[in-house]
Design an enzyme around this catalytic site. Sequence first.
Site, PDB file in Angstrom:
ATOM      1  N   ARG A  71      -9.264  64.883  46.976  1.00 38.50           N
ATOM      2  CA  ARG A  71      -8.825  63.970  45.921  1.00 38.50           C
ATOM      3  C   ARG A  71      -8.305  64.750  44.713  1.00 38.50           C
ATOM      4  NH1 ARG A  71     -12.814  59.456  44.346  1.00 38.50           N
ATOM      5  NH2 ARG A  71     -10.901  58.649  43.437  1.00 38.50           N
ATOM      6  N   GLN A  97     -11.627  55.027  32.962  1.00 39.82           N
ATOM      7  CA  GLN A  97     -12.568  55.095  34.073  1.00 39.82           C
ATOM      8  C   GLN A  97     -12.044  56.026  35.172  1.00 39.82           C
ATOM      9  OE1 GLN A  97     -14.141  50.818  34.856  1.00 39.82           O
ATOM     10  NE2 GLN A  97     -12.215  50.595  33.725  1.00 39.82           N
ATOM     11  N   HIS A 115     -16.210  58.224  33.612  1.00 43.29           N
ATOM     12  CA  HIS A 115     -16.757  58.490  34.946  1.00 43.29           C
ATOM     13  C   HIS A 115     -16.568  59.930  35.386  1.00 43.29           C
ATOM     14  CE1 HIS A 115     -16.367  53.890  35.788  1.00 43.29           C
ATOM     15  NE2 HIS A 115     -17.457  54.203  35.126  1.00 43.29           N
ATOM     16  N   CYS A 123     -23.654  72.404  38.082  1.00 39.26           N
ATOM     17  CA  CYS A 123     -24.794  72.554  38.982  1.00 39.26           C
ATOM     18  C   CYS A 123     -25.456  71.208  39.232  1.00 39.26           C
ATOM     19  CB  CYS A 123     -25.804  73.527  38.391  1.00 39.26           C
ATOM     20  SG  CYS A 123     -27.313  73.709  39.378  1.00 39.26           S
ATOM     21  N   CYS A 145     -29.527  79.017  38.675  1.00 45.14           N
ATOM     22  CA  CYS A 145     -30.710  78.518  39.392  1.00 45.14           C
ATOM     23  C   CYS A 145     -30.550  78.524  40.907  1.00 45.14           C
ATOM     24  CB  CYS A 145     -31.070  77.116  38.914  1.00 45.14           C
ATOM     25  SG  CYS A 145     -29.879  75.831  39.382  1.00 45.14           S
ATOM     26  N   GLY A 182      -4.902  48.037  33.996  1.00 45.66           N
ATOM     27  CA  GLY A 182      -5.197  48.452  35.359  1.00 45.66           C
ATOM     28  C   GLY A 182      -6.653  48.526  35.733  1.00 45.66           C
ATOM     29  N   THR A 183      -7.493  47.681  35.149  1.00 43.33           N
ATOM     30  CA  THR A 183      -8.904  47.679  35.527  1.00 43.33           C
ATOM     31  C   THR A 183      -9.333  46.277  35.925  1.00 43.33           C
ATOM     32  OG1 THR A 183     -11.166  48.131  34.779  1.00 43.33           O
ATOM     33  CG2 THR A 183      -9.597  47.418  33.106  1.00 43.33           C
ATOM     34  N   SER A 184     -10.182  46.195  36.932  1.00 43.12           N
ATOM     35  CA  SER A 184     -10.674  44.890  37.394  1.00 43.12           C
ATOM     36  C   SER A 184     -11.675  44.290  36.431  1.00 43.12           C
ATOM     37  CB  SER A 184     -11.318  45.045  38.776  1.00 43.12           C
ATOM     38  OG  SER A 184     -12.447  45.916  38.703  1.00 43.12           O
ATOM     39  N   ALA A 226       1.441  48.961  35.154  1.00 46.35           N
ATOM     40  CA  ALA A 226       1.393  49.782  33.946  1.00 46.35           C
ATOM     41  C   ALA A 226       2.707  50.515  33.704  1.00 46.35           C
ATOM     42  CB  ALA A 226       0.249  50.792  34.058  1.00 46.35           C
TER      43      ALA A 226
END
Length: 234
Positions: A71, A97, A115, A123, A145, A182-184, A226
């Site tokens: 992606r 988002q 997001h 990490c 770590c 463009g967002t639901s 858009a």
Amino acid sequence: MTDMIAAARDILVNAQNLVAFTGAGMSADSGLDTYRDAQTGVWENVDPHAMASIDAWARDPEPMWRWYLHRKSLSENAHPNPGHRALAELGAKIITQNIDDLHERGGSTDVVHLHGSLFEFRCTICSRPWKGATKPQHIPECPLCGNLIRPGVVWFGEALPPREWDAAENLMSTTDALIIVGTSGVVQPAAGLPRLAATRGVPVLEITPQPTALTPLATVQFTGRAGEVLPLLT
């Protein structure tokens, strides 16, 4: 449409602190799939519980690692569309988002990623940022770590990053004009943010191919994509 454009421009020309709240439809005109489209949506073709949960990462991280790098490659090969460039020209501060970097490459300099980002890694356990190489065939380990490095995105069941959330709340609490693109409007808690502006009486422009859960908030609502509508507003 002409009257709607004129009304929208009147709102925008008087705005001193314009904010845009964007979702996957913002990047659709750049060739990136949305999440919930009935035919082509990401979650129609991939099980979100298998590719977007911390439990799945703990069980079998390698498929997820390869998928997110894929992606990332798709995003790198995509180009900002006219909508991205229009928001930059309008001087909008962005709350997105989306986990791609198309707003930044489209010219926006103030972008809050609710997001996370495909271009950040950390990490899994200690959250130390990772700036080293990322290759599909090998998941790097944290030099501090020894645990696995993971994509810097928010998975189902995880809290949104506090710094980004606070920044988004502050923007919604101080904006004097809001563009929703463009967002639901169904993914919580992000979907609640535009209501912070709307309840203050801030004018809201919505651009979407079809009505959404946020459409009732709109002062002016454009049915369209858009990349087609936003350039008309500059």
